[in-house]
Motif scaffolding. Sequence first.
Motif, mmCIF file in Angstrom:
data_model
loop_
_atom_site.group_PDB
_atom_site.id
_atom_site.type_symbol
_atom_site.label_atom_id
_atom_site.label_comp_id
_atom_site.label_asym_id
_atom_site.label_seq_id
_atom_site.Cartn_x
_atom_site.Cartn_y
_atom_site.Cartn_z
ATOM 1 N N ASN A 196 -7.526 -8.171 0.065
ATOM 2 C CA ASN A 196 -7.761 -7.198 1.121
ATOM 3 C C ASN A 196 -6.430 -6.858 1.717
ATOM 4 O OD1 ASN A 196 -10.457 -7.040 0.705
ATOM 5 N ND2 ASN A 196 -10.963 -8.585 2.564
ATOM 6 N N ALA A 197 -5.320 -7.434 1.978
ATOM 7 C CA ALA A 197 -4.315 -7.258 2.647
ATOM 8 C C ALA A 197 -3.436 -6.613 1.739
ATOM 9 C CB ALA A 197 -3.597 -8.694 2.924
ATOM 10 N N ASP A 198 -3.307 -6.863 0.308
ATOM 11 C CA ASP A 198 -2.523 -5.954 -0.327
ATOM 12 C C ASP A 198 -3.049 -4.661 -0.829
ATOM 13 O OD1 ASP A 198 -0.654 -7.982 -1.023
ATOM 14 O OD2 ASP A 198 -1.832 -9.034 -2.706
ATOM 15 N N CYS A 199 -4.525 -4.502 -0.540
ATOM 16 C CA CYS A 199 -5.145 -3.291 -0.722
ATOM 17 C C CYS A 199 -4.719 -2.473 0.406
ATOM 18 C CB CYS A 199 -6.514 -3.301 -0.889
ATOM 19 S SG CYS A 199 -7.568 -1.821 -0.874
ATOM 20 N N GLY A 200 -4.867 -2.764 1.489
ATOM 21 C CA GLY A 200 -4.365 -2.185 2.608
ATOM 22 C C GLY A 200 -2.924 -1.607 2.538
ATOM 23 N N ASP A 201 -2.266 -2.591 2.093
ATOM 24 C CA ASP A 201 -0.539 -2.021 2.030
ATOM 25 C C ASP A 201 -0.275 -0.943 0.746
ATOM 26 O OD1 ASP A 201 0.115 -4.314 3.918
ATOM 27 O OD2 ASP A 201 0.712 -5.557 2.290
ATOM 28 N N CYS A 202 -1.405 -1.163 -0.158
ATOM 29 C CA CYS A 202 -1.052 -0.088 -1.008
ATOM 30 C C CYS A 202 -1.880 1.169 -0.433
ATOM 31 C CB CYS A 202 -1.943 -0.504 -2.350
ATOM 32 S SG CYS A 202 -1.684 0.723 -3.908
ATOM 33 N N ILE A 203 -2.990 1.122 0.164
ATOM 34 C CA ILE A 203 -3.582 2.533 0.611
ATOM 35 C C ILE A 203 -2.461 2.947 1.556
ATOM 36 C CG2 ILE A 203 -5.285 3.320 2.233
ATOM 37 C CD1 ILE A 203 -6.058 2.968 -0.619
ATOM 38 N N ARG A 204 -1.900 2.228 2.540
ATOM 39 C CA ARG A 204 -0.655 2.891 3.478
ATOM 40 C C ARG A 204 0.300 3.459 2.761
ATOM 41 N NH1 ARG A 204 1.089 -1.694 5.283
ATOM 42 N NH2 ARG A 204 -0.810 -2.144 6.431
ATOM 43 N N SER A 205 0.818 2.821 1.607
ATOM 44 C CA SER A 205 1.829 3.452 0.808
ATOM 45 C C SER A 205 1.349 5.039 0.402
ATOM 46 C CB SER A 205 2.001 2.751 -0.393
ATOM 47 O OG SER A 205 3.029 1.538 0.145
ATOM 48 N N ALA A 206 0.319 4.918 -0.236
ATOM 49 C CA ALA A 206 -0.353 6.074 -0.859
ATOM 50 C C ALA A 206 -0.533 7.171 0.375
ATOM 51 C CB ALA A 206 -1.675 5.843 -1.391
ATOM 52 N N ALA A 207 -0.823 6.684 1.421
ATOM 53 C CA ALA A 207 -1.075 7.606 2.745
ATOM 54 C C ALA A 207 0.467 8.298 2.855
ATOM 55 C CB ALA A 207 -1.594 6.987 3.816
ATOM 56 N N GLU A 208 1.386 7.319 2.965
ATOM 57 C CA GLU A 208 2.881 8.015 3.155
ATOM 58 C C GLU A 208 3.113 8.897 1.972
ATOM 59 O OE1 GLU A 208 4.751 7.657 5.786
ATOM 60 O OE2 GLU A 208 2.835 6.373 6.785
ATOM 61 N N GLN A 209 2.964 8.631 0.946
ATOM 62 C CA GLN A 209 3.147 9.471 -0.446
ATOM 63 C C GLN A 209 2.324 11.012 -0.056
ATOM 64 O OE1 GLN A 209 5.204 9.357 -2.599
ATOM 65 N NE2 GLN A 209 5.673 7.474 -3.283
ATOM 66 N N ALA A 210 1.201 10.917 0.305
ATOM 67 C CA ALA A 210 0.487 12.053 0.611
ATOM 68 C C ALA A 210 0.930 12.842 1.769
ATOM 69 C CB ALA A 210 -0.982 11.655 0.858
ATOM 70 N N LYS A 211 1.659 12.216 2.615
ATOM 71 C CA LYS A 211 2.139 13.040 3.924
ATOM 72 C C LYS A 211 3.418 13.543 3.477
ATOM 73 C CE LYS A 211 0.598 9.692 7.244
ATOM 74 N NZ LYS A 211 0.907 8.837 8.088
ATOM 75 N N ASP A 212 4.412 12.733 2.429
ATOM 76 C CA ASP A 212 5.722 13.511 2.204
ATOM 77 C C ASP A 212 5.393 14.214 1.069
ATOM 78 O OD1 ASP A 212 6.666 11.389 3.884
ATOM 79 O OD2 ASP A 212 7.191 9.803 2.315
ATOM 80 N N GLN A 213 4.615 14.093 0.144
ATOM 81 C CA GLN A 213 4.632 15.119 -1.118
ATOM 82 C C GLN A 213 3.729 16.211 -0.767
ATOM 83 O OE1 GLN A 213 6.071 14.462 -3.970
ATOM 84 N NE2 GLN A 213 6.545 12.367 -3.511
ATOM 85 N N CYS A 214 2.822 16.173 -0.049
ATOM 86 C CA CYS A 214 1.775 17.307 0.273
ATOM 87 C C CYS A 214 1.915 18.037 1.512
ATOM 88 C CB CYS A 214 0.466 16.852 -0.315
ATOM 89 S SG CYS A 214 0.032 16.284 -1.960
ATOM 90 N N GLY A 215 2.572 17.353 2.713
ATOM 91 C CA GLY A 215 2.766 18.065 3.874
ATOM 92 C C GLY A 215 1.537 18.521 4.390
ATOM 93 N N TYR A 216 1.357 20.052 4.464
ATOM 94 C CA TYR A 216 0.165 20.545 5.178
ATOM 95 C C TYR A 216 -0.746 21.145 4.216
ATOM 96 C CZ TYR A 216 1.928 20.128 9.908
ATOM 97 O OH TYR A 216 2.354 19.344 11.264
ATOM 98 N N SER A 217 -0.730 20.659 3.002
ATOM 99 C CA SER A 217 -1.812 20.975 2.008
ATOM 100 C C SER A 217 -2.995 20.681 2.509
ATOM 101 C CB SER A 217 -1.422 20.483 0.630
ATOM 102 O OG SER A 217 -0.352 21.068 -0.035
ATOM 103 N N ILE A 218 -4.238 21.670 2.412
ATOM 104 C CA ILE A 218 -5.369 21.588 2.681
ATOM 105 C C ILE A 218 -5.991 20.437 1.861
ATOM 106 C CG2 ILE A 218 -6.546 23.107 1.106
ATOM 107 C CD1 ILE A 218 -8.102 24.265 3.587
ATOM 108 N N SER A 219 -5.569 19.892 0.841
ATOM 109 C CA SER A 219 -6.344 18.808 0.171
ATOM 110 C C SER A 219 -5.031 18.002 -0.615
ATOM 111 C CB SER A 219 -7.449 19.237 -0.834
ATOM 112 O OG SER A 219 -6.755 19.901 -1.661
ATOM 113 N N ALA A 220 -5.336 17.000 -1.028
ATOM 114 C CA ALA A 220 -4.447 15.995 -1.797
ATOM 115 C C ALA A 220 -5.225 15.048 -2.531
ATOM 116 C CB ALA A 220 -3.418 15.417 -0.927
ATOM 117 N N GLN A 221 -4.504 14.666 -3.565
ATOM 118 C CA GLN A 221 -4.982 13.381 -4.550
ATOM 119 C C GLN A 221 -3.735 12.707 -4.805
ATOM 120 O OE1 GLN A 221 -8.029 13.927 -7.361
ATOM 121 N NE2 GLN A 221 -7.992 16.056 -6.738
ATOM 122 N N VAL A 222 -3.421 11.424 -4.295
ATOM 123 C CA VAL A 222 -2.318 10.699 -4.791
ATOM 124 C C VAL A 222 -2.599 9.209 -5.528
ATOM 125 C CG1 VAL A 222 -0.440 9.488 -3.639
ATOM 126 C CG2 VAL A 222 -1.286 11.590 -2.764
#
Length: 290
Positions: A196-222
């Motif tokens: 569970n903890a590793d999953c939470g860390d991974c999702i947090r990293s994916a969320a940061e990538q979505a913010k950095d890579q896609c910014g204000y895009s109306i949708s994103a998949q990372v």
Amino acid sequence: MGTLKTKHHIHTLLFLTALIFFLSTPTSLADNTNLIYKGCADQKLQQPYSQNLKPLLSSLLAESAQKGFAATTQNGLTGAYQCRGDLTSSDCHSCVAKIPDMLGRLCGEAAAAARVQLSGCYLRYEVVGFKQVAATQLLYKVCGARRVVDGGGFEARRDAAFGMVENGVQSSGNLFYTGSYQSLYVLGQCEGNLGNADCGDCIRSAAEQAKDQCGYSISAQVYLQNCYISYSFYPNGVPTSSSSSGSEGGGHPHTERTVALAVGGVAALGFLIVCMLFLKSVLKRRGGKR
């Protein structure tokens, strides 16, 4: 002859009507098996590994009829598959079954390592000892072409929705979460062997990538090595019957498509009824002339 000709026209019209009806209601399998991305190693499998690949894939395919995730090592090869958490066992199996045949087309002769991600599942394999990437390595991203023009608190809402995913995957029991928050639909999933903890860390990293890579895009998949996250922003509210703007809900990723299919099905059924009534009227008039 007149009666025979009339029956022929009736049968033809009935066939065309039925055909229109069935064509207007496609199955959901196509959505689950759309190709998202593929990764193929440049190195090729050598003997005896190349002849061990088919048994490995067959073993994974058999497992997919029973559960949504499995990983195994056989004869010097390791492999795994995972289906999206909201798929039934049947849909999971159908999704995974598409990948073995795709591997040859996408990666040529057996690659030493390969990964194919469809919209509903993925499958990967590699030679034991093949160099691994980090769990949070970015593998693929898709940023929506449209952007949120009027911010309107979009960034804060997106971050809050990502927080829901991070907490949700850890408490869901199957490392999968979907939900909606103030016009945002979000989805996240981790590989089935993570804690569970590793999953939470991974999702947090994916969320940061979505913010950095896609910014204000109306949708994103990372997609990262061990997890992925996606979001879609609906200015007028997430189109589900079970959620509304400003509330958390259990939305479905294909809501718009489901609504479209329902409308299409009703329209086709209505057309079928009109045709049947017309045929009944024609037959009644012909019967009265005899």
